[in-house]
Design an enzyme around this catalytic site. Structure first.
Site, PDB file in Angstrom:
ATOM      1  N   GLU A   1      55.580   6.474  19.724  1.00 59.56           N
ATOM      2  CA  GLU A   1      53.934   6.133  19.698  1.00 59.56           C
ATOM      3  C   GLU A   1      53.854   4.981  19.240  1.00 59.56           C
ATOM      4  OE1 GLU A   1      52.903  10.884  18.579  1.00 59.56           O
ATOM      5  OE2 GLU A   1      53.709   9.618  16.795  1.00 59.56           O
TER       6      GLU A   1
ATOM      7  N   ARG B   1      49.838  10.445  21.738  1.00 57.02           N
ATOM      8  CA  ARG B   1      50.729   9.519  21.377  1.00 57.02           C
ATOM      9  C   ARG B   1      50.626   8.926  19.922  1.00 57.02           C
ATOM     10  NH1 ARG B   1      53.511   7.160  26.572  1.00 57.02           N
ATOM     11  NH2 ARG B   1      55.535   6.505  25.411  1.00 57.02           N
ATOM     12  N   CYS B   2      50.158   9.756  19.200  1.00 52.31           N
ATOM     13  CA  CYS B   2      49.677   9.385  17.782  1.00 52.31           C
ATOM     14  C   CYS B   2      50.093  10.470  16.941  1.00 52.31           C
ATOM     15  CB  CYS B   2      48.232   9.201  17.909  1.00 52.31           C
ATOM     16  SG  CYS B   2      47.189   9.430  16.262  1.00 52.31           S
TER      17      CYS B   2
ATOM     18  N   GLN C   1      54.332  21.983  23.990  1.00 48.52           N
ATOM     19  CA  GLN C   1      55.123  20.829  23.372  1.00 48.52           C
ATOM     20  C   GLN C   1      56.015  21.551  22.214  1.00 48.52           C
ATOM     21  OE1 GLN C   1      51.653  17.784  23.669  1.00 48.52           O
ATOM     22  NE2 GLN C   1      53.184  17.032  22.628  1.00 48.52           N
TER      23      GLN C   1
END
Ligand SMILES: Cc1cc2nc3c(=O)[nH]c(=O)nc-3n(C[C@H](O)[C@H](O)[C@H](O)COP(=O)(O)OP(=O)(O)OC[C@H]3O[C@@H](n4cnc5c(N)ncnc54)[C@H](O)[C@@H]3O)c2cc1C
Lengths: 288, 801
Positions: free
Chosen positions: B754, B383-384, B236
């Site tokens: 998120e 997702r945080c 990523q």
């Protein structure tokens, strides 16, 4: 997630398959739908040197009725069971059970014969077979024998089938018209094995239980026939109270292994709950 | 009138900001034409298979490679001893620690990397891996972080046992990593001492894993003649990986090329640098041929970037009307055996200090103690934005606990504590300046939409009948877009991001960014931002990311930072181009720059609209000799954007859950999600992100956990047990929005991906607990599996008929 190297064989007849089994002995494993065997091979829990694929043997497929008995070829897939008009009409319990097995991918490949032969107490067909009073046709080079489902399952991954035998057919006596039935299965999600499940067939005549069969999935080392529960119901009217009492008797024989689905207490309680739900539904469906 | 219809038509043709244009990526994905790392096949490529530890804690007495080397096709077996001469048996982590690339004398978690077998194909590599014989001496393992710092605790990291600091301040125990604090402890203590009411709850965020569809892997290819290293890698953050690889290997960064390709989901799992990558790179440098290493699903869940494992304690002090006076949140953080927790140097506990949520809380104190255990390293995935989920979970649970204590309605208590619309920008007690918001408006809109009063009435009736129905509310504030370089860096590199736009003579353009899509649809949305800024059709704007030889430097995509930082860079680069275009237009139209005004896709002369130059005209002119004196040719620009602040998206969610008290099965009957992410670039993509985030929140709340036994053995690390919901289990999502733009972002946009995960998890938990609230239950830890909910029913005698 990669199996050990193996040789692949694809015989066209049961005869040829038996010949290969005899010749290769312990080194060989029969391959049906592969949805139990291949995961075990990929984890290297099973490491057969030879796979004998039963997938090209036409005589192992198909569903027909003969003299009050439904004969299902061992290589019939779950979806073929679900789509069968004959089973929908005459043995809807098997259809209901097959629909609750795993997910669509598995149901396209997995077979009833493989599901039974594997001897996994988490599999659904074994309890369904107990509830339906089925028997299995086992063939070896020495000949053929027919073994009742009741007594066939000996322990986890252990059945009465010998290493030189192939299961060719499943025989199910056509349930009498008006037989109530239900397969109640609790699972965490699509594709999961049962936390607990109960298969029930039920005949009510003159307001009393004429016959009942109750079998449980995944709450012991084998599928369990809840005999005391059945006995408690036979010959008497079926009431909410007798259902609760029967479920209690079914729970008494449970001996589940704890896993991520729950501990022994929860699974036992769920076996009771599924037994109650299956009996209630079977009662609604039963002719009087 | 005619003119304005024409303007609208031209504008809609651009498919710019606000358009739900279809995702440009999908044409290849739905045809099976994506290129993932495992699709890369290079001539002569060899395969690596990892040998992993069966024990959570053990000494390695010896390793015998002979049987593995005898397997036909096996080329080499690499262990720590083989990496030692090139000093690559250990590597720095993104958390200030070091991590064993291959286990050096001991293993510290089950499935730790011990050796890599290199072979001609993946099958013989797997055969070889099975035959590497490692002699272990098992040691006692620490699984429960509460036991990490006891006086007699076994020392997990002998390599740093006598170091008093591993990057984030003093350590008090060999298994201690850091202690981080924020806020006014004394003031908070005093407020608690004199408070009318206080509440306290122990709240666990269990260890979970984002489980992206594509596992991690790489193909490393070192070309001996040129000294060029190319690595196709599931990352990523390709540029950060390039920098780490340069630091590790000594190869000049200019000779390293990291290629991201299509990434099959990341969710933070693909930010760290993993041992498998490093061994594959070393193996390629040594052998001179490409090496592929791809994780299995079980490897992925067991060893790469997990999330959470935060053991929290929440405390609130309030007056009897429910107005919160002070907050005290602490957490014991289980970071596993190495601190590879990706974190900004100054923020070792990430953005946990957002834990004051959407509320005006005058005093706050937060503290996190991070410790080692014999479990896999990680902690910030899923997702945080770096511990925001944990923080928001604590505040959104605790405000419910407070409401219950006071007998107040759970919506009303939120209204009483919200930061008011007129208070923005609002600086919290822990120092964040919330950029914009309208919390009351959002909650009221949602309560009306779901008929909240009607739901509460229904619940009262059901409770009277002994049925279990819960209503959960979550009114969260997220913090995304890391971030301002004065507070945010990784390995010293500021978390700016970048965009480089080149406009072609015919008016199409290519833009390259330092971010990295993993399914978010960047190729679609970035083009929309640029389309609106430049008046060029988004269909003619090509977006590229992930190839470090092409894209400008950036910190990648995680923490919802792409729109807040990369999107801002795109807008700013486009504005530089438009500013130049205006000069060219003025020159072409022979007027002053100030005589021009911008309209959709052109500059026109004020008061004489027939006199105009479209951006396409200007693009061509920029490549001719007809330019203002001294002006450079071309129409390109690059922007490195350093955001002045984070952005603070928010939302109001309501969940209705019914519980079967005989089986414990929770069923989500309704979920209503209102999100405010400021300016909306592509509503369809936003909705997709909300659906995905809510589904992952549902997974966490109702089933996901990585369980261990007391010896540190995994108990559920395959998809048989690890809960990935299918369409059958997933509830129906109802989505809604309000728009409160960010005042400091060039287009007013905030991140969104998120929010639904961060805000969804407490909403589900609040609903489940609310179902039992009338019976005195104030908290239940996740995951709310049927089994665990049934245990709650049983404790209350509800399971009986
Ligand atoms: C994700 C997943 C979920 C699942 N969930 C369920 C579930 O909920 N319920 C359920 O019942 N099952 C479930 N299964 C198992 C699945 O139904 C299998 O297909 C089934 O257990 C085995 O059938 P098969 O045809 O695939 O047999 P195979 O896997 O090919 O074989 C299984 C075993 O039986 C032997 N065998 C196969 N056929 C014969 C034969 N004719 N004679 C003698 N021996 C034979 C094989 O040698 C092997 O040892 C699941 C499987 C998966 C992968």
């Amino acid at each position: 997630m990669i199996p050990r190297e193996f040789e692949y064989h694809a015989p066209k007849s049961v005869q040829d398959a038996l010949g290969l089994l005899a010749q290769l002995g312990d080194e060989a494993k029969l391959l049906a739908g592969g949805h139990s065997l291949l995961p075990m091979m990929k984890m290297r829990f099973a490491q057969p040197g030879h796979l004998i694929d039963l997938g090209r043997i036409a005589e192992l497929k198909g569903i027909r009725e003969e003299n009050g008995t439904i004969r299902v070829g061992a290589m019939t897939t779950e979806n073929e069971l679900i789509w069968s008009k004959l089973l929908q009409d005459k043995c809807p319990l098997l259809v209901e059970g097959a629909r609750l097995i795993s997910d669509p991918q598995v149901r396209y490949k997995g077979t009833i014969g493989g599901d039974i032969s594997h001897g996994d107490p988490g599999n659904d067909h074994p309890a369904l077979m107990l509830a339906l009073g089925a028997s299995f046709v086992l063939r070896s080079a020495a000949g053929e024998r027919v073994v009742p489902a009741d007594g066939f399952f000996v322990g986890t991954y252990d059945t009465l089938m010998k290493p030189d035998e192939i299961m060719t057919e499943i025989r199910i006596p056509v349930p009498a018209p008006g037989t109530g039935y239900c397969y109640a299965k609790l699972k965490r999600k699509v594709g999961d094995f049962a936390t607990a499940a109960a298969a029930v067939t039920l005949r009510i005549r003159g307001g009393a239980v004429q016959d009942v069969a109750i079998a449980l999935t995944n709450v012991g080392p084998t599928p369990l026939k809840a005999r005391a529960a059945e006995d408690s119901l036979r010959g008497k009217p079926l009431s909410d109270a007798s259902i609760v009492a029967a479920a209690g008797l079914a729970m008494n024989i449970c001996d589940p292994a704890a896993d991520q689905r729950g501990d022994a207490e929860y699974k036992t309680a769920m076996a009771g709950e599924m037994t109650q739900r299956a009996l209630h539904t079977a009662r609604e469906r039963a002719g009087r | 009138m005619a003119a304005s219809t024409d303007t609208l038509e031209r504008e809609s043709k651009l498919q710019g900001l606000g358009s739900s244009r279809l995702r440009k990526e999908d044409a290849r994905f739905i045809r099976g034409r994506g290129t993932y790392v495992d699709d890369i096949k290079l001539p002569g490529m060899l395969f690596g298979a990892m040998v992993r530890s069966p024990y959570a804690h053990a000494r390695i007495k010896s390793i015998d490679k002979s049987k593995a080397l005898a397997v036909p096709g096996v080329v080499a077996v690499l262990t720590a001893d083989d990496l030692k001469p090139v000093k690559l048996h250990w590597m720095p982590t993104l958390g200030g620690d070091v991590q064993a690339v291959l286990a050096d004398k001991k293993v510290c978690f089950q499935m730790q990397e011990v050796a890599m077998v290199i072979a001609g194909d993946r099958y013989s590599a797997a055969d070889g891996a099975e035959l590497v014989e490692v002699d272990y001496e098992e040691l006692p393992a620490i699984v429960d972080p509460h036991k990490s710092m006891t006086p007699d605790a076994p020392i997990i990291r002998e390599d740093i046992a006598d170091k008093d600091n591993v990057g984030h301040g003093p350590r008090t125990h060999p298994n201690h990593i850091f202690t981080w604090e924020a806020g006014d402890k004394a003031g908070v203590d005093a407020t608690f001492a004199g408070a009318e009411v206080t509440v306290r709850e122990e709240i666990l965020n269990p260890r979970v894993h984002p489980c992206p569809l594509e596992t991690c892997g790489c193909v490393a290819s070192f070309d001996k003649p040129t000294g060029q290293l190319t690595v196709y890698l599931t990352s990523q953050a390709p540029h950060l990986v390039r920098t780490v690889v340069a630091m590790l290997s000594g190869i000049p960064e200019s000779k390293i090329r990291i290629v991201g390709g299509d990434i099959g989901g990341g969710f933070g799992n693909k930010v760290p640098v993993y041992p498998g990558y490093v061994v594959a790179i070393v193996a390629s440098i040594v052998t001179g041929v490409p090496i592929k290493w791809i994780e299995s699903r079980i490897d992925n869940i067991s060893t790469t970037g997990f999330a959470r494992d935060y053991h929290g304690v929440g405390e609130l002090a309030a007056d009897k009307d429910g107005r919160i006076k002070a907050l005290r949140f602490t957490a014991l953080a289980d970071h596993g055996a190495f601190n590879s927790h990706v974190s900004a140097t100054k923020l070792p506990a990430g953005l946990f200090s957002i834990c004051t949520g959407s509320y005006a809380i005058p005093k706050a104190y937060a503290r996190v103690d991070a410790v080692y255990t014999n479990k896999a390293p990680g902690g910030v995935a899923y997702r945080c934005s770096l511990r925001v989920t944990e923080a928001v979970y604590l505040i959104e649970r605790m405000i419910d606990v407070l409401a219950q204590k006071l007998g107040l309605d759970k919506a009303e208590i939120r209204r009483r504590n919200f930061v008011k619309a007129e208070q923005f920008p609002y600086t919290t007690a822990l120092g964040w300046t919330l950029d914009s918001g309208n919390y009351h408006g959002a909650l009221d809109k949602v309560l009306k939409a779901v008929d909240y009063d009607g739901l509460r009435k229904e619940q009262a009736e059901k409770r009277a009948r002994g049925e279990l129905m819960g209503i959960g509310i979550s009114t969260f504030t997220e913090i995304v877009g890391a971030g301002p370089t004065k507070v945010c860096d990784i390995l010293g590199i500021g978390l700016f991001d970048s965009c480089d736009i080149r406009v072609n003579p015919t008016g199409s353009a290519i833009a390259r960014l330092g971010t990295m899509s993993q399914g978010q649809g960047h190729a679609t949305t970035y083009a929309q931002i640029i389309a609106t800024e430049l008046g060029l059709s988004s269909d003619e704007i090509q977006i590229e990311e992930g190839d470090t030889d092409k894209a400008p430097y950036g910190a990648g995509t995680w923490g919802s930072r792409s729109t807040p930082v990369g999107g801002a860079a795109a807008a700013m680069a486009a504005r530089k181009i438009r500013a130049k275009a205006q000069k060219i237009a003025a020159h072409l139209l022979e007027v002053g720059e100030g005589d021009l005004e911008w309209e959709v896709d052109r500059f026109k002369v004020k008061g004489n609209p027939s006199q105009a130059k479209t951006m396409k005209d200007i693009a061509m002119a920029a490549h001719t000799s007809n330019l203002p004196d001294g002006m450079e040719k071309g129409l390109d620009a690059t922007e490195y954007y350093d955001p002045p602040n984070m952005t603070f998206p928010f939302g109001a969610y309501v969940c209705v859950v019914d519980i079967d008290r005989h089986t414990g099965e929770p069923k989500v009957r309704r979920f209503y999600a209102l999100d405010d992410c400021g300016t909306r670039i592509n509503p369809m993509i936003i909705e997709g992100q909300i659906h995905g985030g809510l589904t992952e929140a549902f997974a966490v709340a109702f089933g996901q956990a990585i369980p261990f036994d007391e010896n540190g053995n995994h108990l559920g690390n395959s998809l048989m047990d690890y809960f990935l919901p299918t369409a059958v289990e997933t509830p129906h999502w109802e989505t809604d929005h309000t728009v409160t733009p960010s005042p400091h972002h060039p287009i007013g946009a905030k991140g969104v991906a998120e929010s639904p995960h961060v805000g969804g998890i407490p909403c589900f938990s609040n609903a489940v607990v609310d179902a039992f609230a009338h019976l005195g239950v104030t908290h239940m830890d996740m995951p709310h599996t049927s089994y665990r909910v049934w245990q709650q029913c049983k404790a209350l005698g509800l399971n009986e008929r």
